[in-house]
Design a protein around this motif. Structure first.
Motif, mmCIF file in Angstrom:
data_model
loop_
_atom_site.group_PDB
_atom_site.id
_atom_site.type_symbol
_atom_site.label_atom_id
_atom_site.label_comp_id
_atom_site.label_asym_id
_atom_site.label_seq_id
_atom_site.Cartn_x
_atom_site.Cartn_y
_atom_site.Cartn_z
ATOM 1 N N VAL A 121 -17.709 42.421 28.881
ATOM 2 C CA VAL A 121 -19.001 42.992 29.287
ATOM 3 C C VAL A 121 -18.815 44.390 29.862
ATOM 4 C CG1 VAL A 121 -20.921 42.746 30.904
ATOM 5 C CG2 VAL A 121 -20.092 40.743 29.656
ATOM 6 N N ALA A 122 -17.825 44.553 30.733
ATOM 7 C CA ALA A 122 -17.598 45.854 31.368
ATOM 8 C C ALA A 122 -17.194 46.909 30.339
ATOM 9 C CB ALA A 122 -16.519 45.723 32.445
ATOM 10 N N THR A 123 -16.354 46.519 29.380
ATOM 11 C CA THR A 123 -15.888 47.467 28.360
ATOM 12 C C THR A 123 -17.050 47.986 27.523
ATOM 13 O OG1 THR A 123 -13.748 46.342 28.228
ATOM 14 C CG2 THR A 123 -14.359 47.761 26.375
ATOM 15 N N ILE A 124 -17.919 47.089 27.085
ATOM 16 C CA ILE A 124 -19.026 47.491 26.205
ATOM 17 C C ILE A 124 -20.112 48.228 26.985
ATOM 18 C CG2 ILE A 124 -20.799 46.640 24.619
ATOM 19 C CD1 ILE A 124 -18.899 44.261 24.027
ATOM 20 N N ASN A 125 -20.436 47.742 28.187
ATOM 21 C CA ASN A 125 -21.504 48.380 28.969
ATOM 22 C C ASN A 125 -21.103 49.744 29.519
ATOM 23 O OD1 ASN A 125 -23.443 46.434 28.582
ATOM 24 N ND2 ASN A 125 -23.003 45.327 30.472
ATOM 25 N N ALA A 126 -19.803 50.049 29.503
ATOM 26 C CA ALA A 126 -19.352 51.342 30.019
ATOM 27 C C ALA A 126 -19.787 52.489 29.120
ATOM 28 C CB ALA A 126 -17.833 51.337 30.172
ATOM 29 N N ASN A 127 -20.125 52.167 27.865
ATOM 30 C CA ASN A 127 -20.491 53.218 26.916
ATOM 31 C C ASN A 127 -21.735 52.808 26.138
ATOM 32 O OD1 ASN A 127 -20.586 55.371 25.127
ATOM 33 N ND2 ASN A 127 -19.011 54.506 23.768
ATOM 34 N N PRO A 128 -22.922 53.347 26.490
ATOM 35 C CA PRO A 128 -24.161 52.964 25.798
ATOM 36 C C PRO A 128 -24.319 53.616 24.427
ATOM 37 C CG PRO A 128 -24.639 54.607 27.462
ATOM 38 C CD PRO A 128 -23.164 54.310 27.573
ATOM 39 N N GLU A 129 -23.325 54.430 23.998
ATOM 40 C CA GLU A 129 -23.415 55.103 22.708
ATOM 41 C C GLU A 129 -22.699 54.277 21.642
ATOM 42 O OE1 GLU A 129 -21.875 59.000 23.432
ATOM 43 O OE2 GLU A 129 -23.741 59.701 24.359
ATOM 44 N N PHE A 130 -22.697 54.794 20.401
ATOM 45 C CA PHE A 130 -22.158 54.006 19.296
ATOM 46 C C PHE A 130 -20.665 53.752 19.428
ATOM 47 C CE2 PHE A 130 -19.825 53.990 15.245
ATOM 48 C CZ PHE A 130 -20.243 52.754 14.777
ATOM 49 N N ALA A 131 -20.318 52.499 19.234
ATOM 50 C CA ALA A 131 -18.947 52.035 19.026
ATOM 51 C C ALA A 131 -19.104 50.626 18.494
ATOM 52 C CB ALA A 131 -18.136 52.060 20.313
ATOM 53 N N CYS A 132 -18.145 50.169 17.722
ATOM 54 C CA CYS A 132 -18.226 48.810 17.185
ATOM 55 C C CYS A 132 -17.186 47.944 17.870
ATOM 56 C CB CYS A 132 -18.001 48.816 15.676
ATOM 57 S SG CYS A 132 -18.341 47.211 14.925
ATOM 58 N N TYR A 133 -17.642 46.815 18.418
ATOM 59 C CA TYR A 133 -16.778 45.908 19.170
ATOM 60 C C TYR A 133 -16.714 44.565 18.454
ATOM 61 C CZ TYR A 133 -17.767 49.345 22.829
ATOM 62 O OH TYR A 133 -17.918 50.512 23.542
ATOM 63 N N LEU A 134 -15.502 44.088 18.214
ATOM 64 C CA LEU A 134 -15.296 42.758 17.648
ATOM 65 C C LEU A 134 -14.870 41.818 18.768
ATOM 66 C CD1 LEU A 134 -15.017 40.794 15.245
ATOM 67 C CD2 LEU A 134 -12.636 41.564 15.025
ATOM 68 N N ILE A 135 -15.742 40.848 19.085
ATOM 69 C CA ILE A 135 -15.411 39.847 20.097
ATOM 70 C C ILE A 135 -14.909 38.608 19.379
ATOM 71 C CG2 ILE A 135 -16.269 38.391 21.955
ATOM 72 C CD1 ILE A 135 -18.319 40.474 22.625
ATOM 73 N N GLU A 136 -13.625 38.355 19.486
ATOM 74 C CA GLU A 136 -13.033 37.166 18.902
ATOM 75 C C GLU A 136 -12.873 36.129 20.015
ATOM 76 O OE1 GLU A 136 -9.115 35.718 16.324
ATOM 77 O OE2 GLU A 136 -9.236 37.767 17.082
ATOM 78 N N GLY A 137 -13.745 35.138 20.004
ATOM 79 C CA GLY A 137 -13.732 34.140 21.070
ATOM 80 C C GLY A 137 -13.637 32.740 20.521
ATOM 81 N N VAL A 138 -12.725 31.935 21.047
ATOM 82 C CA VAL A 138 -12.602 30.558 20.572
ATOM 83 C C VAL A 138 -13.942 29.846 20.753
ATOM 84 C CG1 VAL A 138 -10.143 30.446 21.105
ATOM 85 C CG2 VAL A 138 -11.809 29.707 22.822
ATOM 86 N N THR A 139 -14.190 28.831 19.939
ATOM 87 C CA THR A 139 -15.460 28.112 20.046
ATOM 88 C C THR A 139 -15.611 27.552 21.462
ATOM 89 O OG1 THR A 139 -14.338 26.176 19.156
ATOM 90 C CG2 THR A 139 -15.627 27.487 17.619
ATOM 91 N N GLY A 140 -16.798 27.768 22.024
ATOM 92 C CA GLY A 140 -17.043 27.291 23.388
ATOM 93 C C GLY A 140 -16.586 28.254 24.460
ATOM 94 N N SER A 141 -16.194 29.493 24.067
ATOM 95 C CA SER A 141 -15.686 30.452 25.060
ATOM 96 C C SER A 141 -16.795 31.220 25.762
ATOM 97 C CB SER A 141 -14.725 31.441 24.388
ATOM 98 O OG SER A 141 -15.381 32.150 23.356
ATOM 99 N N GLY A 142 -18.038 30.984 25.375
ATOM 100 C CA GLY A 142 -19.156 31.631 26.066
ATOM 101 C C GLY A 142 -19.518 32.997 25.507
ATOM 102 N N LYS A 143 -19.478 33.151 24.182
ATOM 103 C CA LYS A 143 -19.859 34.440 23.570
ATOM 104 C C LYS A 143 -21.328 34.746 23.835
ATOM 105 C CE LYS A 143 -18.284 33.297 19.466
ATOM 106 N NZ LYS A 143 -17.468 32.128 19.806
ATOM 107 N N THR A 144 -22.182 33.711 23.782
ATOM 108 C CA THR A 144 -23.615 33.957 24.022
ATOM 109 C C THR A 144 -23.851 34.448 25.438
ATOM 110 O OG1 THR A 144 -24.181 32.213 22.431
ATOM 111 C CG2 THR A 144 -25.922 32.948 23.907
ATOM 112 N N GLU A 145 -23.084 33.950 26.381
ATOM 113 C CA GLU A 145 -23.216 34.413 27.764
ATOM 114 C C GLU A 145 -22.820 35.885 27.872
ATOM 115 O OE1 GLU A 145 -24.499 34.504 31.387
ATOM 116 O OE2 GLU A 145 -24.651 32.667 30.196
#
Length: 731
Positions: A206-230
């Motif tokens: 969350v901190a990494t992505i919110n630090a930059n409100p401009e364009f960048a593409c982020y791949l979140i690789e999270g095991v099932t149940g890791s709370g990606k929706t949160e």
């Protein structure tokens, strides 16, 4: 000089625009006009305004009507659409028509028709509900409206018919009023749900992505149940606080109800949904709400990507690996790739999330194009699932179920838990066979067998949609000894009801979730523990949260282990991980069992013992050595006709055109023509030609030079053909 000519893109399969004379009102670029075309009128989009044409002005037909005073799309989105038309080699007029709501294609005004609202009258407020025990639907109307006024559409979604509403209105208990224009949502925005504490990996993402409100593409690789929706919810908070909108893409209609509920519980902002299950009016209203910033969060399937958001702040693509993001007919775009392109044009961050990222996204992350963020720990108290393989060689199977699996199911059910069985084959059985001579009921229009559907007493072809009653006799020898071959979800459901009569079984597949609201009702019943045994196809495997499911079993994956499609191992690996992720998502431990005749298969062993990361690394290395995507780029030229020779000849001619390109031959490869894996479908013979290039630039250069000549081939008018850029399905 005032423009006198409008160049219009029309929804016709021609790679050109058409000149029309500006008559009275001045059109706008990006807006719709109604124009004469042959003996009819068509709605098109103005591409350019000019004062020159290759035709004399007096020969140019005038515009019949100007339908929009402002462009339909924002400049950045319109630019993306023009780029997509060129990249996917699809006519601009057809592409623009495909992505706009059906009501706009028909020429309806691009303004929201304020929906009828219902509210209680004084008599309705005083009406005792106890007097309506024999009219539960009427009582339901009064109960809902005592909480607040509701729109007509919202009441219909509560499974209340228009007839019920009319009856209650005639009794004088409710009255219709026009929906009031709501005040801007930004004025009352707040977080209305207590947020769970993030673990360190979630907080870092969350901190990494919110630090930059401009364009960048982020791949979140999270095991099932890791709370990606949160993580998504926390990313939206500063975006909404700034008064900007969020666009959330999900792969299936089935995931939209639970996703909407999660976002509605967290934020008191208007949320709209866009998917193929909406009627024209519902879709137009959602589209306009996004355009006019009346919707803060837009959630939808792939076509929602083209919602013209007035103030976009972030794009999230959930389950980014899913094949349904690729449109498989007409305008064959990939929503995930276009989401990245749109984020770049809108200058907003793009977040791709998955437990099993596609190999193309992982490659982009490894080469630095995407920022790679990982969530390796399950959220809350959820424990890592245990995996097991059941070797069913030589075992007796009851509708595909082995004795060890049945025993394991009984153990989990007796402990008050739920069990989920995955079988990606709907219907009762994949084929109907004669026990005497071996005849198989085959579709007369396709190179495929009919699927037996016992519940509807019919045979159906899942390729062309044809259906026929179940025959009483063999089509070859006349015997009445007809038996089913293989197992489908219907048969599995019937067998489980026999084996476990004390537990309730629910089957969720495309056949029994066609009715609007059916899937959501089933999912709610599962969460309320009304059913203990869940049977499902792929639509049950994706993203759903079932806290009481402790055992997940994959009944049959052997057919997926052996395929001529180079993407098959990747899809099986993703499927295994996604299905396994439905187990043990709360504090209860989860167990995953996989039935197979090939327990020593390298792919299964790698997944079970090393996980998806290890599989993906090995698969990428294999793709690199074989020069397969993402280390090269494909285009698939498909053609079909009632005459096989005609199609083959056309593709041979197309290959000659491609081979004549001045680009060096050693950089590209042309394969084919060859019959498609399903050679005949819906009565047409299918052939295909594969073009391979080392990068996108060369792929586009070669195709752009060759396609005009291919379109001029005499046979191109006699066969049905299409071009698929970066195809996901080679069948």
């Amino acid at each position: 000089m005032t423009p006198t000519i409008a160049q219009v893109a029309l929804p016709v399969p021609l790679h050109k625009t058409f000149d029309y004379r500006i008559a009275n009102e001045m059109p706008v670029v990006g807006g719709r006009v109604r124009v004469p075309f042959g003996k009819q009128y068509k709605v098109g989009i103005v591409v350019t305004l000019t004062d020159t044409s290759e035709f004399p002005l007096e020969q140019i037909k005038p515009i019949n009507a100007v339908l929009d005073s402002t462009p339909l799309w924002t400049p950045s989105l319109y630019k993306v659409l023009n780029w997509a038309s060129r990249y996917y080699q699809y006519p601009l007029g057809d592409a623009l028509a495909t992505v706009m709501p059906g009501a706009l294609r028909k020429g309806k005004p691009a303004v929201k028709d304020r929906e009828k609202c219902w509210q209680l009258t004084e008599a309705g407020k005083e009406q005792p509900l106890s007097a309506l025990t024999r009219a539960p639907k009427q009582a339901r109307v009064l109960t809902l409206l005592r909480q607040s006024a509701m729109t007509h559409g919202d009441l219909l979604e509560e499974e209340l018919s228009a007839t019920i509403l009319k009856t209650v209105e005639e009794k004088g208990w409710i009255e219709a009023v026009k929906e009031q224009r709501a005040k801007p949502w930004q004025q009352s925005y707040e977080v209305v749900e207590d947020k769970p504490r993030l673990n360190s990996e979630q907080a870092m993402a969350v901190a990494t992505i919110n630090a930059n409100p401009e364009f960048a593409c982020y791949l979140i690789e999270g095991v099932t149940g890791s709370g990606k929706t949160e993580v998504y919810l926390n990313l939206l908070e500063p975006v909404l606080k700034r008064g900007q909108q969020a666009l959330i893409l999900v792969p299936e209609i089935g995931l939209t109800p639970q996703t909407i509920n999660r976002f509605k519980r967290r934020f008191n902002v208007p949320v709209v949904v866009m998917h193929s299950g909406l009627n024209d009016t519902e879709r137009l209203n959602a589209w306009l709400a996004a355009r006019d910033n009346e919707a803060a969060i837009i959630i939808g399937t792939r076509s929602a990507l083209f919602s013209p958001c007035k103030s976009l702040g972030i794009i999230v693509v959930d389950e980014e690996h899913d094949a349904s993001y690729k449109q498989q007919d007409s305008f064959r775009y990939h929503a995930r790739d276009l989401a990245v392109m749109r984020g770049h044009e809108e200058n907003v961050p793009v977040v791709l999330g998955s437990a099993t990222p596609c190999l193309e996204s992982l490659h982009n992350a490894k080469t630095g194009k995407y920022h790679h963020l990982t969530l390796s720990v399950r959220a809350g108290n959820a424990l890592k699932t245990q995996n097991g393989v059941l070797d069913i060689r030589g075992l007796y199977l009851e509708a595909g179920l082995s004795a060890p699996l049945i025993a394991e199911m009984r153990k989990h059910l007796s402990q008050g838990n739920q069990v989920m069985l995955f079988l990606n084959r709907r219907g009762y059985a994949p084929a109907l066979m004669c026990h005497e001579c071996g005849w198989l009921a085959e579709c007369k229009r396709c190179d495929a067998y009919y699927t037996l559907h016992q519940s509807s007493n019919e045979l159906r072809c899942h390729h062309c949609g044809s259906q026929r009653p179940i025959p009483h006799q063999c089509g070859s020898c006349g015997s009445t000894q007809l038996i089913s071959v293989g197992v489908g979800t219907e048969q599995l459901e019937a067998q489980l009801e026999t084996l476990f009569p004390e537990y309730k079984t629910i089957r969720i597949d495309r056949d029994n979730t066609r009715r609007k609201g059916a899937l959501e009702a089933y999912l709610n019943a599962i969460h309320n523990k009304e059913y203990q045994i869940l049977i499902g196809t792929q639509m049950l495997a994706k993203g759903h949260h079932f806290p009481d499911v402790t055992l997940v079993a994959l009944v049959d994956v052997d057919s997926a282990l052996f395929s001529n499609d180079f993407r098959a191992p990747e899809r099986l690996a993703q499927l295994f991980v996604q299905v396994a992720g439905r187990a043990g998502r709360a504090s209860k431990p989860g167990y995953v069992l996989l039935q197979t005749h090939h327990p020593d298969h390298a792919l299964l062993q790698s997944l079970i013992h090393k996980g998806y990361d290890s599989f993906a690394a090995e698969a990428l290395n294999e793709r690199k050595m074989a020069h397969l995507p993402p280390y090269s780029y494909f285009a698939l030229l498909r053609a079909e006709s009632h005459h096989s020779g005609e199609v083959e000849q056309f593709l041979h001619q197309a290959r000659t055109v491609l081979d004549a390109s001045p680009i060096p031959e050693d950089e590209c490869a042309v394969m084919g023509p060859a019959p498609a894996p399903l050679h005949r479908r819906a009565g047409r013979f299918r052939w295909q030609l594969v073009f391979q290039a080392p990068n996108r630039k060369i792929l586009q250069q070669r195709l752009t030079m060759a396609l005009p000549a291919i379109r001029q081939l005499p046979l191109s008018k006699k066969v049905r053909w299409s071009l698929d850029i970066e195809p996901q399905d080679m069948s």
